[in-house]
Each structure stands twice: as structure tokens, then as C-alpha cells.
Design an enzyme around this catalytic site. Structure first.
Site, PDB file in Angstrom:
ATOM      1  N   HIS A 205       1.018  -1.297  -0.013  1.00  0.00           N
ATOM      2  CA  HIS A 205       0.010  -0.028   0.177  1.00  0.00           C
ATOM      3  C   HIS A 205       1.027   1.368  -0.009  1.00  0.00           C
ATOM      4  CE1 HIS A 205      -3.913  -1.886   1.799  1.00  0.00           C
ATOM      5  NE2 HIS A 205      -3.816  -2.080   0.128  1.00  0.00           N
TER       6      HIS A 205
ATOM      7  N   HIS B   4       2.652   2.904   2.849  1.00  0.00           N
ATOM      8  CA  HIS B   4       3.695   1.982   3.435  1.00  0.00           C
ATOM      9  C   HIS B   4       4.947   1.882   2.461  1.00  0.00           C
ATOM     10  CE1 HIS B   4       1.488   0.378   6.931  1.00  0.00           C
ATOM     11  NE2 HIS B   4       0.461   0.883   6.224  1.00  0.00           N
TER      12      HIS B   4
ATOM     13  N   HIS C  91      -3.445  -8.765   5.740  1.00  0.00           N
ATOM     14  CA  HIS C  91      -4.109  -7.452   5.122  1.00  0.00           C
ATOM     15  C   HIS C  91      -4.411  -7.335   3.621  1.00  0.00           C
ATOM     16  CE1 HIS C  91      -4.832  -3.251   5.141  1.00  0.00           C
ATOM     17  NE2 HIS C  91      -3.725  -3.050   4.559  1.00  0.00           N
TER      18      HIS C  91
ATOM     19  N   GLU D  39      -0.282  -1.440  14.664  1.00  0.00           N
ATOM     20  CA  GLU D  39      -1.175  -0.438  13.947  1.00  0.00           C
ATOM     21  C   GLU D  39      -2.454  -0.152  14.563  1.00  0.00           C
ATOM     22  OE1 GLU D  39      -4.316  -0.936  11.572  1.00  0.00           O
ATOM     23  OE2 GLU D  39      -4.315  -3.240  10.986  1.00  0.00           O
TER      24      GLU D  39
END
Lengths: 642, 532
Positions: free
Chosen positions: A69, A72, A155, A201
């Protein structure tokens, strides 16, 4: 030694995740993301905080990227190609394969937005060449001291939590993770590790979610209703991850309901991305993995490529368009066309960063959105926000923190007030020190350092010796109670607690050593000193009928009679210890007592001289080990008469 | 520490098998099957001649007491049994604590162990080797079914060949394979396991990734490192409380398909068990006793300063893989010549990597010419195996991984199957095969022993065609393997492939690894070291 964590991004916010951790002399950068809500320098982490001179190769041991992502990985090409970092970069195989697609898609969109691009296509390609791919659970030796290992995070495809260990200090950086399996990915998995630090997170720091199936139905119903009424559905997503997951969902639904409405992928998404997914099927959920031989789940039958000319074509359709959050590019273009019609539907999957149009649509129900000072969009279409997200919820975070039980925890990638709540929970419920630092702050925590010690042979032998303790428990047997005659039944119980005593010797320049206490004298070349206590205690004599005979002198009683009397008293009162009557003296363990005939015994306390004629003095001595016992006996003697 | 070599094996298909006792644990290294000994059996006979041969069999044989050259009738006409490692059955399987499997071929004998009562060992295999090994076993079971159907249900007479009188009439060559030189190997024969046994065996297996730490009993830390021989093959490191041991199986430094030999991962171990006998066997006749040498003392102190990187670079020079690619290219041109002459090509090679590379090169060559020659792959597990090879980038060499990163399929066969240049069928009698069949063609099919599977039928079919070509991996005795198909007009190409560390690279490798002790043992010998 300490662990220093410098938060360069995602501190009390979501976006540009970047954390630099110094651990036992090694310096690791976890993630290198960009902030989607800014277009100025705030979009990248402030790399100058790592090294003032810009010598990043010496300042950092390695860079680890958890998943593809943009928040990141978005700043990585900038960091390696523009800032000039040349050291190793680690990411999982899928991340390495898919990251260039994400970056390229983003770069193109930035192009269209007319911004000065911060990196080029070549930069992306050059940057990816430096990446060392890793497999899950593979222990990678970065250098002699630093070990890293990736764990499945669930994720997006290829997302990983990273474990890093230097010497005895160890930590885990989770990146984004999901503790419940979804359509195409499994749940996060990690071993029980001994950690000094967990950085997790906290996107959904306070939310608890129920089953996702109801929410998936909700989404499908919304889409179905819209296309049934002839509307168009816009799903703005990033190139990879959500698009594939929702596509599997829609594909499945289309088959079941026998729908013929076309599903389009916009140019950025390309069916090519599915090619990658097909090869990386081992990284998806068990259910999808098992079907690879017969039908690869990423062979979508109903999906077609979208062409710009189709934007205003009549009839219903479903369109996946990049980029997500409607930050610009093609998804914005389509949004501008479709938003004014109330037949149409915009589905916003997942989280939208503050500052994006997606965020504006989610917060409240705006009828007009100002794009810039000249353009305004009328929004009449329906808005549906997907309530299932590939992030773990608060329960998942708590479960993970509890499972790993680190000594310290740091929360990142979340919203400040919610993080504070979660921090309180972690501290109060789990008793783990927790921090949620802001950007550009540094958190310092102590790290572990183990010392290995040799054990001497005598010490080990002493560990092997059984350490039996016999004790008698007197318990009242209930069956005798009704007969009004409670009888004490004493039971002998044996315990063997091998608590071994030893002495830890740390000499300069030598390895630490654990030895037995008998060895210490020899080792130090010293003699043994023993501490003995002594006390001369008076005991009052009971007056009896034959007082006349005793009134003369003490010596009327011989010493052994006095001793045997004392022995009787003690055996009545004293529960522990074995009383030995040696004629002239009594012995309980190391406690010895004898009749004192000397008038100026040095152990006699002057204050205890009271009506002397009726007292007998007993001289006691004992060694320090039996101090407790000794004082017990003395108090018995003080409170009784002979 | 105690180390016993149960079998030195025989080449790629029959890896060595050892027993190692360390820190009080008994570790079995690999559990292979000697499939080359299938050669003593007759392949499934053609229905007509079968009947007479079965009846006249024993009569004919008895007359043959005087030795003469072997012919097809000498082969044992019975449902085949399978030869396991000869002294493994002397060990009680329930006393084995750990089993380490280094390659798919090292897995083939495992169901014999896992189905025994009280079996409780922990089995470690790499993920890829487990999957490929399982498919190989399933294929073996399904190919064996054909023979079982032919011979019917088991009865007491089927073991005739194994009795004394049966063995007596066997020609000496076959007898030696069946019972060894002193009849000590007879006990190693077993009837094949079932599909249920295979499934059951795979359930007991714990799969690992390369360099994943597996902790056994809190004492041993076991890790697998890629060996480069095939997809998923590995070497092992075993870290015990006292010593660190590395086990080196047959390894290839630079592979054309599998992940390269990761020898740097084996550094820092006190003891190295060197079990790559592949090249040692073929070159010099190695002394038949224990070699237990001390490499540190033999090498000069100044040599230690020898740059590790330099050694590593010299080891990784890919001259070997170049040579392999040239071999493949040669095979392809031979095949091309045959099909151009109107003959077909039969490739019963079972080495996955070689087959995948051959498929790529062969179709490239055919594509460049105007010839429209189909490639058939016939095996019950081919479809799954081919699909599997395309989802395992983590187990492949750098060049293949690059394909993942650029979004191309890992192996070209994916595209070729889609373009219908390669056709995959589960069996020779598949309807699709019969309707698609076209000659000349190139056929890849098992089994390399030429006793089982589709190859038997195709070989019978083509053996009298002088234009056709059979491509064999040179094994122990090609003559014996081809016996049932004689006289042959078909051309035969025998080729050998790299299957281990070449002799000149052994020395630099050991220099790079710097073990305190090096251990290589011959069959049946035991080494004990009380210091370990």
C-alpha cells in the site's frame, strides 16, 4: 542498551507509515510510506531526521517494507533514488512483485494531476532491483547480528509482520494486519515470541466488528439494487488488494444470481494484475489455494477492460477505477460524470485519508463538492461505504498484544483519541507499558541483555539432590464431629521443592559462573566464620510444697532435673524441631540450652535481674540459621515457669 | 553422536539414506525407494502372448539352468514389489524421533514407515518437496493399479519368485538385484502402499519453508537450506545443545530452474556430513572405507584468509548450468531430427526440472520451424504438477523469480498449454487423447524404469520404427531396462544430467564452510564420536 524508536510517519495519524528503530546498535527502517492527503513536502517522511548529512547507507542497516500500500511504500523510490539510500531492502515476494504496479499507477495519476512528480518510472524499476524478496517464516540473516523473519499478516496479499532480533533484544513491527480471514486471505499468524517491543497498527482502536458476512450481503444488495435500476456503480480502489477481493465477491454473486451486467476494470487495474495473483495463490486463503489445479480463483470470467468511451454509454455497469479514495486521476474523472445522477452508486471501500474526496463523501452527505475554486461537483448519487475492512478491530489488536505479551507496546497508524483509549486498555488490562508517540518523536525503551553463566559441578549436583520436607498437617475429621468428640488426625505430607541456592560470581574478563556455597571459600581463599548468638535467660521457679528444701540453694535440684523439666515444657509448647535431651543440656537443631551456674555470665542482661533467688538461669546459644526457632523457644521459656 | 549409513543409494532417483543419533535423538535422513530394481519384473504383457507365457514360464525357465544371454522371458511375471532401503526394516520405526526428507525422491518410501504401528516420528519436509513427492507417490500408485488389474487379486502363488526355488531359476543378473550378493536384501521387498497410506503419510508430515526454524523437543533447531538439485530439495542444519551439524545431500550450485545451492547458510557448523555421492561414484573408485578427515589441519593457516567472497564467486560460476543447457539443446535437436524424419519422440524422463526446461526448449525449436508437431504429456498427475510449478516462485532460481516480478508465467508451459501446443492427458486411454492423437509427436510420460505407466504401451508401439527416438536418462543398466522391447529398431539416446557437486568444487566448498570435522561414510558402516 536501549531501543530507540523514531516515528517519522503514522504517529497519531494514518498515512506515510515510517518508523526507524535502533536496536542494539542496528538501525532498521520499517515501511517508507507517503501521505495521500498532502501534495507538498509533508507527503514524505522527514528523512533528514535519520541522518543530517544524508549518508543513509551508514545510518541504516536495512529497510523493511510490510506491504504494497502506498502509505507504506510510496516514498521508497524517492528515498532510494532521490535521497540515495543504497542498502538492503526487504519485502515479501508478492510485495516485491506488486509494488511496482501500485507505484506506477500512482505516478501516472500524479502526472495527470499536474504535480511535479517526485520520481519516475525508471526510479521505480531501479528501486525494485535493490529489493531482496523473503518468504514467510524464513529466517533471514541480514548481517552477523541482525535476524529478521516475516509472518503472515492477512491485510493484503503478501502483507507481513516483521520480527527483528539483535542479540537478546527482539521486536515485532506488525504493519497492517487482519485477525479474521476474509474472502481471499487468511488471518494473521505469528509464533509466541519473547519480545521487548511490539509496534502495532491501531486503525480501529475502539471499534469491535461483528461477522463480515452480513456486511458483505449489504454491499452486494446495494450494488444489485443499483444495477437492477439501471444505474452505474463506481468502486474507486487502488490497483491491487481490495479490487481483487471485491471482484471475487461480485464474480461469485454474479454466478449465483445469473447476472449479465458487465464488470469493468479501468486501465490502471488491468487484468494483468490478476496474472500476478494467479502465481501468488500460495499467499491467499486455504480455500482458494486448494482450487489452483482445477480453477484459479483469479481467472475472472465476467470482468472486462474499460474504455473511456464507455463512461457515458447507456445501461448499467460496475466499474473498478483507480486510484482509491478518489484522490484524482481516472476515478475522479468518472466520479465527476456519474455523481450528478441519483441512479448511480459510489462504493467506498475501506479507509479514506483526510483531505481526499473519498473522505468528504464519507463524512456527512454533501450535495456539492468543491474540487478547486472553479470546479464544483453536484453530488446526487448514492454513497455506500463498505463496512468490512482488511484491518483488525480493537479485539484483534488486544488479542495480538495479549498473545505476544511484549514488555512494551507502541501504537501507530490510528487516530489520536482512539489510540489513547486503546493505550489505556493495554496498560490497565494487560499491564503492558504502552506509548502512542506523535510524528518526529522518539520513544526509548530498555532492551534485554542475557548473560550466559557456567554452572559448577557441585552446584549442579546440589540441584539434583532432593529437598524433602516433612510436615504434619493436623486436620479435623468431620465424621467425628457428630459424636461431639472431634479427633485430630495428623497426616504426614512430603514436599520436594527444589529451590537451589547458589552464588553468582562475575569476575572481570571471565564468564559468569554459578557455584555452590561450599565452593565460595575455596574460590576466594578465605576461612569460614560462623556467627553464634548467645543469651542467658532467667526462668522463674514455681513454688511448691517442698519449698523448704528448695529455699536453700539451687543446687538442691541437680541440673539434669531442671533440663528434663524444661524439656517437658518445650515439647508441650513447641510444634516443630526435634528436642534432644543430652542430660546436661537440651538441643533443638543448632539451639543449645544448659543451666548457667556462673553469676557473671557475659550473656546475661543486667535488666533481667529481678527477684533473682527464684529464678534459674539458662544459657542458650544458637547459630544464625536457626534464629527464628531460637526466638520462639526463648519466648516460650520467658512465658512459662519451671 | 552416532552415524550409520544405511544406503549410499544410486543416483538421482535413489538418494542415500542414513541414521544419525544426536543428543539422544534418532534422526533418519531420507527414506527412498530403489525403483531401478523394478527392472527384474516384466512390464504389463500384451494380452495375447501373456497367456502362453504365463503357463510355459516356469517350464522354460527350468530348462535354462545353463546361463545364456537374458531375454524378455526371464523377467519375473508377477505383480511387482518394491525395494526399500535394505537395512531400514531392521530398525524399529517407533524408535525414530525425527525424519528429515531432503528431496521428493527421498519421500517415496515413507508410507511404508508411517503405516507401521507405534510410528510417532516428527517428519520435516520442505513445502514444495512434500507436494511434488506426494504427486509422485500418487502417480506410482495409479500406474501400479494397471499391473494389479492385469494380475488379479493377490494369492499365495504370486510370491513364487521370492521363494528359494523361484530365486534359483532367476538368471544371476536378476538374482543379484532381487537378493543382493548374499541374499541379504530379500527382506527389503514390499508390496506397494495404497493411496490411503500416501494420504495418511502426508498428514503426518510437517512442511517447512527454506531457512524456517523448526524446534524439535526444545532441544534441536532444524533448518532446511536449498540444495539446487530440484524444486524443493534441501540440505539440513541441526543445531543441538553441544554441536551444530550440517547435512549436505546432492547439490547443484547454479540450477536452471530450482533455487540455487545455498551453501552460505551451512556455514558455522562443527560437523559436516557429506552425502553427495553422485560424482564420487562415477569418477574415481572411492576407497571403500570410512573417510574421517580433518580439513582444518590439512589446509594452511594462510589459506584461511582466502577471501570467502572469492571462493563463493568461483563456486557460483555457472559453467555447469551452461553445460546442462547445451545438453538440453542437443536433446532437442536430436528430437527435432526424428520428427522431421517422420518418427515420434518418447521421453520417459521423470526429473521435473529437466522436463520443464525440455518442454520450453523443444517447443521453441518446433515453433521456429514450420513443423506442426504436438507435444503430449501423459500422466495422472501432470495437470496438477504443471499447475503447481507455476505458483511456487519462492522455490525457483533467480531468473524464474524475475519472471514473477515482470508479470510473466514462471514456466512457458502455461502459455503453451493455452495455445494448445502442449496437450496434457491423464492416461493413454483418455478419450481426449484418442481424438487429438496425431503423429509424429513428442510424448513425455512416466515411468523411467520402463516397467510402469504409459511409456510401456508407447514403447511397444514405436520400438520397431527406426525413425522414432527414445530419450533415456542413462542409468545402471539400460540393456536390462530395454529387454522386454527387444529387438528394437527405434533409436535410443541416453543422456546423463548433472545431479550433484562436481568433484573439483568439493574442495573449495569445504574451504568456504570451514567445518571442524567432515564425515563421509560407506554403506553399512557406523561412526561414533563420544565427544559429540
Amino acid at each position: 542498551m536501549a531501543i530507540d524508536c523514531l516515528v517519522l510517519g503514522a504517529g497519531q495519524e494514518v498515512g506515510k507509515s515510517c518508523m526507524v528503530v535502533s536496536i542494539n546498535g542496528k538501525r532498521i527502517m520499517f515501511d517508507c510510506g507517503m501521505h495521500m492527503g498532502y501534495t507538498d513536502s509533508r507527503r514524505y517522511p522527514d528523512f533528514s531526521l535519520i541522518s543530517k548529512t544524508g549518508d543513509f547507507d551508514n545510518a541504516l542497516t536495512c529497510v523493511i517494507v510490510t506491504h504494497f500500500h502506498l502509505d507504506h511504500i510510496g516514498a521508497l523510490p524517492y528515498f532510494t533514488e532521490v535521497c540515495g539510500y543504497k542498502g538492503p531492502i526487504y519485502m515479501t515476494y508478492p510485495t516485491k512483485a506488486l509494488a511496482p504496479l501500485m507505484l506506477e499507477d500512482y505516478r501516472k495519476n500524479m502526472d495527470r494531476r499536474g504535480e511535479d512528480e517526485q520520481f519516475t518510472s525508471d526510479h521505480i524499476a531501479e528501486c525494485m532491483k535493490k529489493v531482496i524478496p523473503v518468504d514467510l517464516k524464513q529466517t533471514v540473516q541480514v548481517d552477523k547480528d541482525l535476524q529478521i523473519r516475516a509472518y503472515y499478516a492477512g491485510h493484503v496479499i503478501g502483507a507481513a509482520m516483521f520480527y527483528a532480533k539483535v542479540g537478546d533484544a527482539a521486536m515485532v513491527y506488525t504493519g497492517d494486519y487482519n485477525m479474521t480471514p476474509d474472502r481471499h486471505l487468511g488471518a494473521a499468524q505469528i509464533d509466541r515470541l519473547q519480545l521487548d517491543l511490539l509496534i502495532t497498527e491501531s486503525t480501529y482502536a475502539t471499534t469491535i466488528r461483528d461477522s463480515r458476512y452480513g456486511r458483505e450481503r449489504e454491499f452486494l444488495k446495494a450494488v444489485h439494487n443499483c444495477v437492477a435500476a439501471g444505474g452505474k456503480v463506481l468502486i474507486p480502489t487502488f490497483a491491487l488488494g481490495r479490487a481483487q477481493e471485491l471482484c471475487i465477491l461480485l464474480e461469485d454473486y454474479w454466478e449465483r444470481m445469473n447476472l449479465k451486467v458487465p464488470i469493468y476494470f479501468s486501465a490502471g487495474l488491468t487484468i494483468q494484475a490478476n496474472m500476478y495473483y494467479k502465481m501468488l495463490i500460495n499467499w491467499t486463503s486455504q480455500k482458494i489455494k486448494e482450487t489452483y489445479a482445477t480453477h484459479n480463483a483469479f481467472d475472472f470470467k465476467n470482468v472486462r477492460n474499460f474504455d473511456r468511451s464507455l463512461i457515458n454509454a447507456p445501461g448499467p455497469c460496475v466499474l473498478f477505477a483507480t486510484p482509491g479514495m478518489i484522490v484524482g486521476g481516472f476515478s475522479l474523472e468518472v466520479f465527476m460524470q456519474w455523481a450528478p445522477s441519483e441512479n448511480n452508486l459510489v462504493t467506498l471501500p475501506g479507509y479514506c485519508v483526510a483531505g481526499t474526496i473519498g473522505h468528504k463523501l464519507m463524512s456527512g452527505k454533501p450535495t456539492k463538492i468543491d474540487l478547486d475554486k472553479d470546479t464544483q461537483i453536484n453530488v446526487r448519487c448514492q454513497i455506500h461505504q463498505l463496512s468490512f475492512s482488511p484491518h483488525t478491530d480493537a479485539k484483534g489488536i488486544m488479542d495480538l498484544v495479549k498473545f505476544l505479551s511484549p514488555k512494551h507496546a507502541i501504537l501507530v497508524h490510528g487516530e489520536k483519541p482512539k489510540m489513547a483509549t486503546l493505550k489505556e486498555r493495554i496498560q490497565s488490562e494487560l499491564g503492558i507499558q504502552c506509548y502512542c508517540p506523535a510524528n518526529n518523536e522518539t520513544v526509548t525503551i530498555p532492551s534485554t541483555h542475557y548473560v550466559k553463566a557456567d554452572a559448577s559441578g557441585t552446584f549442579i549436583r546440589s540441584c539434583l539432590n532432593p529437598n524433602f520436607k516433612f510436615s504434619t498437617h493436623s486436620s479435623t475429621d468431620k465424621s467425628y464431629l457428630d459424636s461431639n468428640k472431634s479427633k485430630a488426625v495428623s497426616r504426614l505430607s512430603v514436599s520436594d521443592d527444589r529451590a537451589t541456592e547458589g552464588i553468582l560470581v562475575v569476575e572481570k574478563g571471565k564468564k559468569a559462573k554459578v557455584i555452590h556455597q561450599d565452593e565460595i571459600l575455596h574460590m576466594l581463599g578465605e576461612k569460614k566464620h560462623e556467627i553464634q548468638f548467645a543469651y542467658c535467660i532467667p526462668m522463674p521457679m514455681a513454688r511448691t510444697e517442698d519449698l523448704s528444701s528448695t529455699s536453700h540453694m539451687l543446687c538442691g535440684f541437680d541440673k539434669s532435673t531442671l533440663i528434663s523439666r524444661l524439656s517437658m515444657i518445650l515439647s508441650d509448647e513447641l510444634s516443630e524441631g526435634n528436642i534432644l535431651d543430652l542430660g546436661e543440656e537440651l538441643q533443638v537443631e543448632s539451639f543449645r540450652v544448659s543451666v548457667c551456674s556462673s553469676d557473671n555470665c557475659p550473656h546475661r542482661l543486667s535488666s533481667s535481674l529481678q527477684n533473682g533467688s527464684e529464678s534459674v538461669f539458662f544459657c542458650c546459644n544458637w547459630s544464625v540459621a536457626d534464629e527464628k526457632l531460637a526466638w520462639k523457644i526463648i519466648s516460650i521459656m520467658k512465658n512459662s515457669t519451671l | 553422536m552416532k552415524f550409520t549409513c544405511l544406503s549410499k543409494g544410486g543416483g538421482f532417483h535413489f538418494p542415500p539414506c542414513h541414521m544419525l543419533s544426536v543428543s539422544g535423538f534418532r534422526i533418519l535422513l531420507d527414506c527412498p525407494l530403489d525403483l531401478s530394481s523394478l527392472a527384474i519384473f516384466s512390464p504389463v504383457p500384451i494380452a495375447l502372448e501373456a497367456h502362453e507365457s504365463l503357463e510355459t514360464d516356469s517350464v522354460v525357465r527350468k530348462k535354462q539352468k545353463i546361463e545364456k544371454t537374458l531375454d524378455a522371458n526371464d523377467l519375473v511375471c508377477a505383480e511387482p514389489w518394491y525395494k526399500t532401503v535394505k537395512s531400514l526394516h531392521l530398525w524399529d520405526a517407533s524408535f525414530i524421533d525425527v525424519i528429515l526428507i531432503s528431496s521428493p525422491t527421498g519421500l517415496l518410501g515413507l508410507p511404508f514407515l508411517t503405516r507401521t504401528k507405534d510410528f510417532s516420528s516428527k517428519i520435516y519436509v520442505t513445502e514444495a518437496a512434500a507436494r511434488i513427492g506426494q504427486l509422485m507417490m500418487e502417480d506410482l500408485v495409479s500406474m501400479h493399479m494397471e499391473l494389479r488389474q492385469f494380475y488379479g487379486p493377490e494369492d499365495s502363488s504370486f510370491l513364487q519368485w521370492m521363494r528359494w526355488e523361484g530365486l534359483e531359476v532367476l538368471p544371476s543378473e536378476l538374482k543379484k538385484i532381487a537378493s543382493g550378493t548374499d541374499c541379504e536384501e530379500l527382506g527389503a521387498w514390499m508390496p506397494l502402499y495404497s493411496a490411503v497410506d500416501v494420504k495418511d503419510c502426508m498428514r503426518k508430515v510437517q512442511t517447512l519453508k527454506y531457512a524456517e526454524e523448526a524446534c524439535y523437543n526444545g532441544t534441536l533447531v532444524i533448518k532446511a537450506f536449498s540444495s539446487g538439485l530440484e524444486i524443493g530439495t534441501c540440505n539440513w542444519t541441526i543445531n543441538g545443545p553441544k554441536r551444530n551439524i550440517a547435512y549436505i545431500s546432492s547439490s547443484i550450485f547454479v540450477s536452471t530452474h530450482a533455487m540455487d545451492f545455498n551453501f552460505l547458510g551451512l556455514q558455522g557448523n562443527d560437523l559436516i556430513i557429506f552425502s553427495d555421492f553422485s560424482t564420487l561414484d562415477t569418477t574415481e573408485n572411492m576407497e571403500n572405507d570410512n573417510t574421517y578427515c580433518d580439513p582444518v589441519t590439512s589446509s594452511n593457516a594462510s589459506d584461511d584468509l582466502y577471501n570467502l567472497e572469492e571462493i563463493a564467486a568461483s563456486l557460483l560460476k555457472d559453467d555447469e548450468s551452461m553445460e546442462e543447457m547445451e545438453k538440453l539443446a542437443f536433446i532437442c535437436t536430436c528430437a527435432f531430427d526424428s520428427v522431421r524424419a517422420g518418427g515420434s519422440v518418447l521421453v520417459p524422463i521423470d526429473r521435473l526440472g529437466i522436463v520443464l526446461c525440455l518442454l520450453e526448449q523443444m517447443s521453441l525449436l518446433l515453433e521456429s520451424s514450420s513443423l506442426k508437431v504436438p507435444i503430449y504429456i501423459i500422466s495422472s498427475v501432470a495437470e496438477e504438477l504443471l499447475a503447481f510449478t507455476n505458483i511456487i516462485p519462492e522455490w525457483l532460481c533467480k531468473q524464474r523469480q524475475e519472471k514473477l516480478f515482470s508479470g510473466e508465467p514462471l514456466f512457458a508451459h502455461v502459455k503453451l498449454i493455452k495455445e494448445r501446443k502442449i496437450h496434457v492427458f491423464p492416461a493413454v486411454h483418455s478419450v481426449e487423447l484418442l481424438t487429438n492423437w496425431q503423429e509424429p509427436c513428442v510424448v513425455f510420460c512416466p515411468h523411467w524404469s520402463l516397467r510402469l505407466g504409459p511409456v510401456v504401451h508407447l514403447l511397444r508401439y514405436w520400438c520397431s520404427d527406426p525413425n522414432s527416438l527414445l530419450i533415456l536418462e542413462s542409468g545402471d543398466d539400460a540393456n536390462l531396462a530395454l529387454l522386454p522391447f527387444k529387438p528394437m529398431a527405434m533409436k535410443v539416446l541416453q543422456c546423463s544430467f548433472l545431479s550433484g557437486i562436481s568433484l573439483q568444487k568439493v574442495q573449495p566448498l569445504l574451504k568456504a564452510l570451514q567445518p571442524k570435522l567432515l564425515l563421509t561414510v560407506s554403506e553399512g558402516f557406523e561412526v561414533q564420536d563420544p565427544n559429540f
